[in-house]
Scaffold this motif. Structure first.
Motif: not given
Length: 516
Positions: A172-181, A163-167, A183-186, A91-99
């Motif tokens: 990387d779905s958040v920025d360097a300050d922890g702010n939401w950008r 609850c978003g299925g506890t997705g 969803p980079i999901g699967t 399983v991989r995330f949408h940015n190509g990283a493995p889960l």
């Protein structure tokens, strides 16, 4: 900044601002989503969109049970307090990283953080349905979750649609300050472009790894069969129907009852429908000086002809129901089926006993969906016959949602999206108003019964608990249940594979478009 830098910045802000046309499945939302952060700030439309992008460890099935999703298997310790989830391979995330297990730990800790506004946080924290003590990774592919106590509904909590299925999302779905950008999901579709009040585009994720077998609820074998899904935001029902008829819309979901005539008997259009596990009703602010007296609340309940109201506002498509447990639930039995009959004589007597002297009672509502406003007008007229003065206050949906969440209302016509278990349905009503002001039923007895219903998996024992809750609900009247809807979706005949289900949310995976 050079041209290359500008292009890179635009790509970071909108992951797919420019997409090839390809095959595009166009579905309608009756209002814009409220965020892209799973289960944080949400409504039913938000859930429907986000669940195409993110997936949890487990997923809700159509029969209300819970099945595998990102976890292919799990074990539970003999004391019921420790769950070990084994992640699926590949399983991989949408940015190509493995889960990995570390990603799951990151996501769950973010949901449960002290400053989190995640919908399920209270239920998975101390004092909740399934309080989580710790989450840790065991290597790359195993996650251990320890609970403070055994909780038979823990998996159901993880699978909750609201609850978003506890997705699980990539960090990387958040920025360097922890702010939401975003969803980079699967999921089978990835986040594309969100143009507020216009549309949300979700391109197909080419690297999606599907479970074997057919789709089942929010789980099972999901496959993106079109290049892109576009959720078009069309609040006006007539405009949406016209778009479907002329072919610029393929899926018209959650068809409002007053919109049915616009698309009935139109060549090239067919329907999919299913009973829903939602409910609509009147919520009371039980701390209000006037409505604190449950005799007045019961008087209002007895002034309403629920059968007639349901028939009128749903154009005969809904099911009148006086119980918080929906008619489609297997726990909807004899005690739940008993309707609250209209009794104007008893309503007047109760209002008089409560010391009611005709003071106005403000009933907030919106036009999203239109039936809520129609219901409010009928309630106003029916209550007037019992000498009860209802003033209807119409507000926009965003304001209504904010006021519901904060408890800033006297009375409100409101609807709740589907919950697949009665404990979760009662859970939207029962709770501590000091920490969750949206809750309407805050009594020690109700909270204790809810905890008992959560602590056992035995259906016979749970039915007895729900029957007791039913009796207490009708005595306390923290809300009036009016009806459950029947989900109706109109589709162009080139759309293949679409199916409605009691969980309500649009599911556009495994849906194909025939060539024109």
């Amino acid at each position: 900044m050079g041209v290359a830098g500008l292009v890179a910045l635009l790509a970071a802000c909108s992951p797919s601002a420019v997409e090839p046309e390809g095959s595009v499945l166009r579905a309608r939302l009756n209002a814009d989503i409220v965020s892209s952060d799973p289960g944080m700030k949400r409504d039913a439309n938000t859930d429907a969109v986000i669940l195409h992008v993110v997936e949890g460890l487990v997923a809700a099935r159509e029969d209300g049970s819970v099945g595998p999703m990102l976890a292919d298997r799990w074990t539970v310790s003999p004391d019921g307090k420790t769950y070990r989830f084994h992640l699926r391979e590949g399983v991989r995330f949408h940015n190509g990283a493995p889960l990995t297990a570390a990603d799951v730990v990151w996501s769950l800790n973010r949901y449960l953080a002290p400053d989190s506004r995640w919908r399920c946080k209270a239920d998975l924290s101390s004092g909740g349905v399934a309080p989580v003590r710790s989450v840790r990774a065991e290597g790359r592919d195993t996650v251990e979750i320890r609970l403070e106590q055994a909780a038979p509904l823990f998996l159901a909590e993880l699978a909750r649609l609201d609850c978003g299925g506890t997705g699980i999302t990539h960090r990387d779905s958040v920025d360097a300050d922890g702010n939401w950008r975003y969803p980079i999901g699967t999921g089978p579709f990835r986040w594309g472009e969100w143009r507020h009040k216009q549309y949300i585009d979700l391109p197909r994720f080419e690297g999606y790894r599907a479970l074997p077998g057919p789709p089942d609820g929010i789980g099972g074998g999901k496959r993106a069969l079109v290049d892109r899904v576009r959720f078009s935001i069309i609040p006006d029902g007539s405009a949406a129907a016209a778009a479907l008829v002329r072919g610029s819309l393929d899926v018209l979901d959650a068809l409002a009852p007053n919109e049915l005539a616009n698309v009935t008997d139109v060549p090239g259009i067919y329907f999919s429908s299913a009973p829903s596990l939602d409910f609509y009703g009147v919520l009371f602010q039980v701390k209000d000086p006037l409505l604190a007296d449950r005799r007045l609340r019961r008087a209002i309940a007895l002034s309403i002809d629920v059968e007639a109201l349901t028939r009128i506002v749903t154009h005969g498509t809904g099911s009148a129901n006086s119980s918080p447990i929906p008619t489609a639930s297997p726990f909807y039995r004899a005690n739940q089926r008993r309707p609250i009959e209209r009794d104007l004589t008893a309503a007047r007597a109760l209002a008089q006993a409560a010391g009611y002297k005709g003071e106005p009672i403000r009933l907030a509502t919106s036009h999203s969906p239109p039936e809520m406003y129609d219901a409010a007008i009928l309630i106003q007229a029916m209550a007037r016959e019992a000498g009860i003065n209802i003033e209807v206050e119409t507000i926009d949906w965003a304001s209504q949602l904010a006021r519901y969440t904060s408890g800033n209302y006297q009375a409100m016509v409101f609807g709740f999206s589907a919950r697949l278990d009665p404990s979760l349905t009662y859970g939207v009503l029962i709770g501590d108003k000091r920490t969750e002001p949206r809750k309407t039923w805050d009594t020690p007895e109700a909270r204790a019964l809810l905890r008992k219903s959560i602590a056992t998996a035995d259906p016979v024992a749970r039915q007895r608990i729900f029957d007791t809750l039913e009796r207490q609900f009708r005595a306390d009247v923290p809300a009036i249940i009016l009806y459950n809807t029947h989900r109706v979706t109109a589709l162009r005949d080139r759309v293949k594979g679409y199916r409605n289900w009691p969980g309500q949310t649009q599911r556009l995976w495994n849906v194909a478009l025939e060539a024109r």
